[in-house]
Design an enzyme around this catalytic site. Structure first.
Site, mmCIF file in Angstrom:
data_model
loop_
_atom_site.group_PDB
_atom_site.id
_atom_site.type_symbol
_atom_site.label_atom_id
_atom_site.label_comp_id
_atom_site.label_asym_id
_atom_site.label_seq_id
_atom_site.Cartn_x
_atom_site.Cartn_y
_atom_site.Cartn_z
ATOM 1 N N SER A 57 0.869 -1.177 0.000
ATOM 2 C CA SER A 57 0.000 0.000 0.000
ATOM 3 C C SER A 57 0.902 1.222 0.000
ATOM 4 O O SER A 57 2.133 1.092 -0.089
ATOM 5 C CB SER A 57 -0.875 -0.054 1.255
ATOM 6 N N ARG A 306 0.590 -3.990 -6.935
ATOM 7 C CA ARG A 306 -0.732 -4.507 -6.549
ATOM 8 C C ARG A 306 -1.793 -3.707 -7.287
ATOM 9 O O ARG A 306 -1.641 -2.491 -7.469
ATOM 10 C CB ARG A 306 -0.889 -4.329 -5.032
ATOM 11 N N THR A 342 -7.727 1.943 3.151
ATOM 12 C CA THR A 342 -7.529 1.237 4.425
ATOM 13 C C THR A 342 -8.638 1.575 5.418
ATOM 14 O O THR A 342 -9.149 0.694 6.112
ATOM 15 C CB THR A 342 -6.168 1.632 5.022
ATOM 16 N N CYS A 500 2.478 -6.575 -17.125
ATOM 17 C CA CYS A 500 2.883 -7.356 -15.946
ATOM 18 C C CYS A 500 4.133 -6.713 -15.344
ATOM 19 O O CYS A 500 5.155 -6.592 -16.010
ATOM 20 C CB CYS A 500 3.169 -8.806 -16.318
ATOM 21 N N CYS A 527 5.583 -14.244 -10.192
ATOM 22 C CA CYS A 527 4.339 -13.480 -10.000
ATOM 23 C C CYS A 527 4.275 -12.845 -8.607
ATOM 24 O O CYS A 527 4.432 -13.527 -7.594
ATOM 25 C CB CYS A 527 3.149 -14.426 -10.209
ATOM 26 N N CYS A 530 -0.202 -9.288 -8.223
ATOM 27 C CA CYS A 530 -0.854 -7.968 -8.325
ATOM 28 C C CYS A 530 -2.245 -8.070 -8.945
ATOM 29 O O CYS A 530 -3.070 -7.203 -8.750
ATOM 30 C CB CYS A 530 0.030 -6.999 -9.118
ATOM 31 N N CYS A 533 -3.025 -9.028 -14.731
ATOM 32 C CA CYS A 533 -3.299 -9.824 -15.936
ATOM 33 C C CYS A 533 -4.750 -10.293 -15.954
ATOM 34 O O CYS A 533 -5.390 -10.329 -17.014
ATOM 35 C CB CYS A 533 -2.337 -11.010 -16.035
HETATM 36 C C1 LIG Z 1 0.145 1.210 -4.554
HETATM 37 C C2 LIG Z 1 -0.978 1.373 -3.589
HETATM 38 C C3 LIG Z 1 -1.015 2.504 -2.776
HETATM 39 C C4 LIG Z 1 -2.046 2.671 -1.863
HETATM 40 N N1 LIG Z 1 -2.020 3.752 -1.026
HETATM 41 C C5 LIG Z 1 -2.923 3.842 -0.036
HETATM 42 C C6 LIG Z 1 -2.814 4.867 0.931
HETATM 43 O O1 LIG Z 1 -1.888 5.679 0.910
HETATM 44 N N2 LIG Z 1 -3.762 4.927 1.905
HETATM 45 C C7 LIG Z 1 -4.785 4.014 1.975
HETATM 46 O O2 LIG Z 1 -5.611 4.097 2.888
HETATM 47 N N3 LIG Z 1 -4.918 3.041 1.052
HETATM 48 C C8 LIG Z 1 -4.006 2.929 0.062
HETATM 49 N N4 LIG Z 1 -4.102 1.909 -0.842
HETATM 50 C C9 LIG Z 1 -5.260 1.007 -0.771
HETATM 51 C C10 LIG Z 1 -5.163 0.023 0.397
HETATM 52 O O3 LIG Z 1 -3.939 -0.641 0.357
HETATM 53 C C11 LIG Z 1 -6.313 -0.945 0.295
HETATM 54 O O4 LIG Z 1 -7.510 -0.227 0.266
HETATM 55 C C12 LIG Z 1 -6.340 -1.925 1.461
HETATM 56 O O5 LIG Z 1 -5.151 -2.639 1.529
HETATM 57 C C13 LIG Z 1 -7.533 -2.869 1.315
HETATM 58 O O6 LIG Z 1 -7.549 -3.749 2.380
HETATM 59 P P1 LIG Z 1 -8.197 -5.207 2.220
HETATM 60 O O7 LIG Z 1 -8.063 -5.843 3.549
HETATM 61 O O8 LIG Z 1 -9.514 -5.085 1.599
HETATM 62 O O9 LIG Z 1 -7.281 -5.965 1.154
HETATM 63 P P2 LIG Z 1 -5.717 -6.235 1.108
HETATM 64 O O10 LIG Z 1 -4.966 -5.231 1.898
HETATM 65 O O11 LIG Z 1 -5.366 -6.406 -0.318
HETATM 66 O O12 LIG Z 1 -5.549 -7.628 1.857
HETATM 67 C C14 LIG Z 1 -6.042 -8.811 1.320
HETATM 68 C C15 LIG Z 1 -5.329 -9.984 1.977
HETATM 69 O O13 LIG Z 1 -5.993 -11.174 1.601
HETATM 70 C C16 LIG Z 1 -5.051 -12.148 1.202
HETATM 71 N N5 LIG Z 1 -5.725 -13.045 0.251
HETATM 72 C C17 LIG Z 1 -6.236 -12.705 -0.958
HETATM 73 N N6 LIG Z 1 -6.815 -13.776 -1.536
HETATM 74 C C18 LIG Z 1 -6.670 -14.804 -0.666
HETATM 75 C C19 LIG Z 1 -7.064 -16.171 -0.696
HETATM 76 N N7 LIG Z 1 -7.786 -16.676 -1.701
HETATM 77 N N8 LIG Z 1 -6.727 -16.973 0.357
HETATM 78 C C20 LIG Z 1 -6.031 -16.461 1.417
HETATM 79 N N9 LIG Z 1 -5.630 -15.170 1.486
HETATM 80 C C21 LIG Z 1 -5.967 -14.348 0.478
HETATM 81 C C22 LIG Z 1 -3.932 -11.338 0.582
HETATM 82 O O14 LIG Z 1 -2.717 -12.074 0.546
HETATM 83 C C23 LIG Z 1 -3.880 -10.120 1.511
HETATM 84 O O15 LIG Z 1 -3.031 -10.340 2.611
HETATM 85 C C24 LIG Z 1 -3.088 1.706 -1.778
HETATM 86 C C25 LIG Z 1 -3.062 0.572 -2.588
HETATM 87 C C26 LIG Z 1 -2.010 0.388 -3.468
HETATM 88 C C27 LIG Z 1 -1.963 -0.855 -4.310
HETATM 89 S S1 SF4 Z 2 -0.714 -11.171 -11.151
HETATM 90 FE FE1 SF4 Z 2 -0.383 -11.249 -13.362
HETATM 91 S S2 SF4 Z 2 0.353 -9.226 -13.919
HETATM 92 FE FE2 SF4 Z 2 0.580 -9.418 -11.668
HETATM 93 S S3 SF4 Z 2 2.658 -10.170 -11.334
HETATM 94 FE FE3 SF4 Z 2 1.336 -11.959 -11.452
HETATM 95 S S4 SF4 Z 2 1.404 -12.542 -13.595
HETATM 96 FE FE4 SF4 Z 2 2.160 -10.448 -13.511
#
Ligand SMILES: Cc1cc2nc3c(=O)[nH]c(=O)nc-3n(C[C@H](O)[C@H](O)[C@H](O)COP(=O)(O)OP(=O)(O)OC[C@H]3O[C@@H](n4cnc5c(N)ncnc54)[C@H](O)[C@@H]3O)c2cc1C
Ligand code: SF4
Length: 558
Positions: A57, A306, A342, A500, A527, A530, A533
């Site tokens: 994040s 991601r 978050t 990718c 991979c 993220c 794809c």
């Molecule tokens: C580059 C980037 C910058 C960001 N900046 C900010 C910011 O500055 N401030 C902010 O508030 N938000 C920010 N966000 C958004 C924030 O990260 C998300 O909104 C937040 O993480 C969502 O929380 P979540 O619990 O829904 O999902 P996630 O944080 O994605 O957590 C999901 C979890 O579930 C696990 N999981 C997924 N599928 C499975 C499965 N089938 N079996 C077991 N485990 C699984 C994953 O491994 C992961 O640990 C950013 C996002 C990105 C990508």
């Molecule tokens: S999820 Fe898809 S696009 Fe992301 S790293 Fe893996 S192969 Fe590449």
């Protein structure tokens, strides 16, 4: 997959609530359930090797969720969020310079006053400890790979993937069957484009009558910078360069803790030019004269990527279904204009937990907790998303300059008067349908990385500590193996090579010069999960499935 003759049957465990994903949403739901009733049995499955290993994040965090969930978090000596935002800066970049935007015309909701900067990976590690101290069972290293249904088609839990299956799909001597985790209710907290979530949305038609979900790809590096260049609490965002017409996005750069700088770039996945490479846009961005100086004399510590779910208000599917619910970014609760999800992940985990607790207290199980679906739009989550609902559609229609200007006006009128001049705009096409044929586009040529500030993909992926068991079925499945070379290559130049961020997809030739006998190669072990794809493939032919549990990146503090 092993057949039942070849392999022992899998065991089943029963819980009150099964939660898939130990991100902020899943952990907040688990904590809230135990706060409401310590006798509930709650389990959280996490596919990363440890909690936080797959979390990436920014992060600037609005504390509204944490304040409600764990009111003493600020005074906990182990609190993972120590840096308060000190300064907000917005820049519009051109190729050689840039202009700082004054803060006063910015819609107030974009301000970061009172927010905290830190690593979300560290926040979830800390949340997991709090959850365990309340009696939540957390199983990292276990991917939920299958959804389980009861006699009426209701969800009754999930199964973890089998371990020890070879690349050929046959059990190896190390074979261990997956486990069934059965719950009265199952909460899917997989984050953006969850693999089980996608199937549940299809199965229960949860997106009927809603706009398609929209996404961005966020690519991030963590740097330790020269203390002279460190400005604690500085939060900087940029727009425009190096992206050109047909693509929107921007950068973030956050200073926090001990001379750490999180730098990243988000490209919206509705870009049109198939020769665009989000990874290379990010590398080029860091070399800008107003940016590069931050990294001089610094060290790049980590890399990752991601997807971000950015459709917001119009794209949130129905979040309840028989036997379960979607929470956090699995539901699409990210506020795209604020690049923050978050707080809503935590709030939605709490809201779902409260409604599930009410249902359990009434002796219910496996039915639809409609109260959660009915409550979120009128809650703080809904108010947060409603005000910014037109920002993304305006950007898509009018590009960066026009879209940003109109989006700002719209946020002001929403904030001051609670109205929008535009009503609620539609998002239009899904991101998989926005590419133009390569013949209609000017190819984008990227400079070679300098190895100091800009880097190549292999050295970057190395810093994500990604690791998968090599002898396992490829977790990136092609519905039709012929599509990449037969359709995508001539029409789009096979864009998977470029979108990718981990170099997983390649087109290789028997004779590189003659471009003869092209083959599509999938380096699945690289991979970083993220999900881009699964979202952007124009033929929707790539399906991201869970690899063996524990595989994937091993982020330390992303
Ligand atoms: C580059 C980037 C910058 C960001 N900046 C900010 C910011 O500055 N401030 C902010 O508030 N938000 C920010 N966000 C958004 C924030 O990260 C998300 O909104 C937040 O993480 C969502 O929380 P979540 O619990 O829904 O999902 P996630 O944080 O994605 O957590 C999901 C979890 O579930 C696990 N999981 C997924 N599928 C499975 C499965 N089938 N079996 C077991 N485990 C699984 C994953 O491994 C992961 O640990 C950013 C996002 C990105 C990508
Ligand atoms: S999820 Fe898809 S696009 Fe992301 S790293 Fe893996 S192969 Fe590449």
């Amino acid at each position: 997959m092993a057949t039942t003759e070849e392999a022992p049957a899998r065991e089943a465990m029963e819980f009150d609530v099964v939660i898939v994903g130990a991100g902020p949403a899943g952990l907040a739901a688990a904590i809230r359930l135990k706060q409401l009733d310590e006798n509930l049995s709650v389990v959280v499955l996490e596919k990363g090797s440890e909690v936080g290993a797959h979390i990436l994040s920014g992060a600037v965090i609005d504390p509204i969720g944490l304040d409600r969930l764990i009111p003493d978090w600020r005074t906990d000596p182990e609190t993972p969020l120590k840096t308060k935002v000190a300064k907000d800066r917005y820049l519009v970049l051109t190729a050689t310079g840039g202009m700082a935007l004054p803060n006063w015309p910015m819609p107030r909701l974009l301000g970061n006053h009172g927010n905290f900067v830190g690593s979300l990976g560290m926040v979830v590690r800390w949340l997991a400890k709090r959850a365990e101290s309340l009696g939540v069972e957390i199983y990292p290293g276990f991917a939920a790979s299958e959804t389980l249904y009861g006699p009426k088609g209701e969800m009754v839990g999930v199964a973890t993937g089998d371990m020890g299956v070879g690349r050929d799909g046959k059990p190896k001597p190390s074979f261990t069957p997956g486990m069934e985790l059965r719950g009265k209710y199952t909460l899917l907290a997989e984050g953006a484009r969850g693999s089980l979530t996608k199937h549940i949305i299809e199965r229960f038609k949860l997106d009927e009558g809603r706009d398609p979900q929209k996404f961005g790809i966020g690519i991030k590096e963590l740097w330790q910078v020269d203390p002279q260049r460190f400005q604690p609490g500085l939060v900087q965002h940029t727009l425009s360069w190096p992206l050109k017409a047909g693509a929107t996005g921007g950068s973030f750069l956050y200073h926090y803790d001990d001379n750490l700088v999180s730098v990243g770039f988000v490209v919206h996945l509705n870009y049109t030019n198939p020769t665009l490479s989000p990874f290379d846009e990010f590398q080029r961005f860091k070399t800008h004269p107003l940016i590069a100086d931050t990294f001089a004399g610094g060290k790049r510590l980590a890399y990752g990527a991601r997807a971000i779910a950015s459709g917001g208000w119009q794209s949130v599917p129905r979040v309840s279904f028989p036997g379960g619910a979607l929470i956090g970014c699995a539901a699409g609760f990210l506020n795209f204009a604020r690049i923050k999800g978050t707080h809503n992940a935590i709030l939605s985990g709490m809201l779902a937990a409260e409604k599930v607790h009410e249902a359990l207290a009434q002796g219910r199980a496996h039915d639809e907790v409609v109260a959660y679906e009915e409550a979120w739009r009128g809650s703080d989550i809904g108010r947060d998303l409603h005000k910014v609902r037109n920002v993304k559609p305006l950007l898509s229609r009018f590009g960066l300059a026009g879209g940003t200007a109109l989006g700002s006006i719209d946020m002001w009128t929403n904030e001051l008067a609670g109205v929008s001049l535009f009503g609620t705009l539609k998002h239009g096409k899904p991101d998989s349908a926005t590419l133009k044929p390569i013949s209609e586009c000017e190819p984008i040529v990227y400079p070679k990385p300098d190895g100091k500030i800009s880097f190549d993909k292999p050295s970057s992926v190395f810093l994500s500590n990604t690791n998968h068991e090599e002898d396992q079925p490829v977790h990136l499945r092609l519905k039709d193996p012929a599509v990449p070379i037969r359709d995508n290559l001539p029409k789009y130049g096979e864009p998977a090579r470029l979108y990718c961020p981990a170099g997983v997809y390649e087109v290789v030739y028997t004779d590189e010069k003659l471009k003869s006998d092209p083959r599509f190669v999938i380096n699945a072990q690289n991979c970083v999960h993220c999900k881009t794809c699964d979202i952007k493939d124009p033929a929707q032919n790539i399906e991201w499935t869970t690899p063996e549990g524990g595989g994937g990146p091993n982020y330390e503090a992303m």
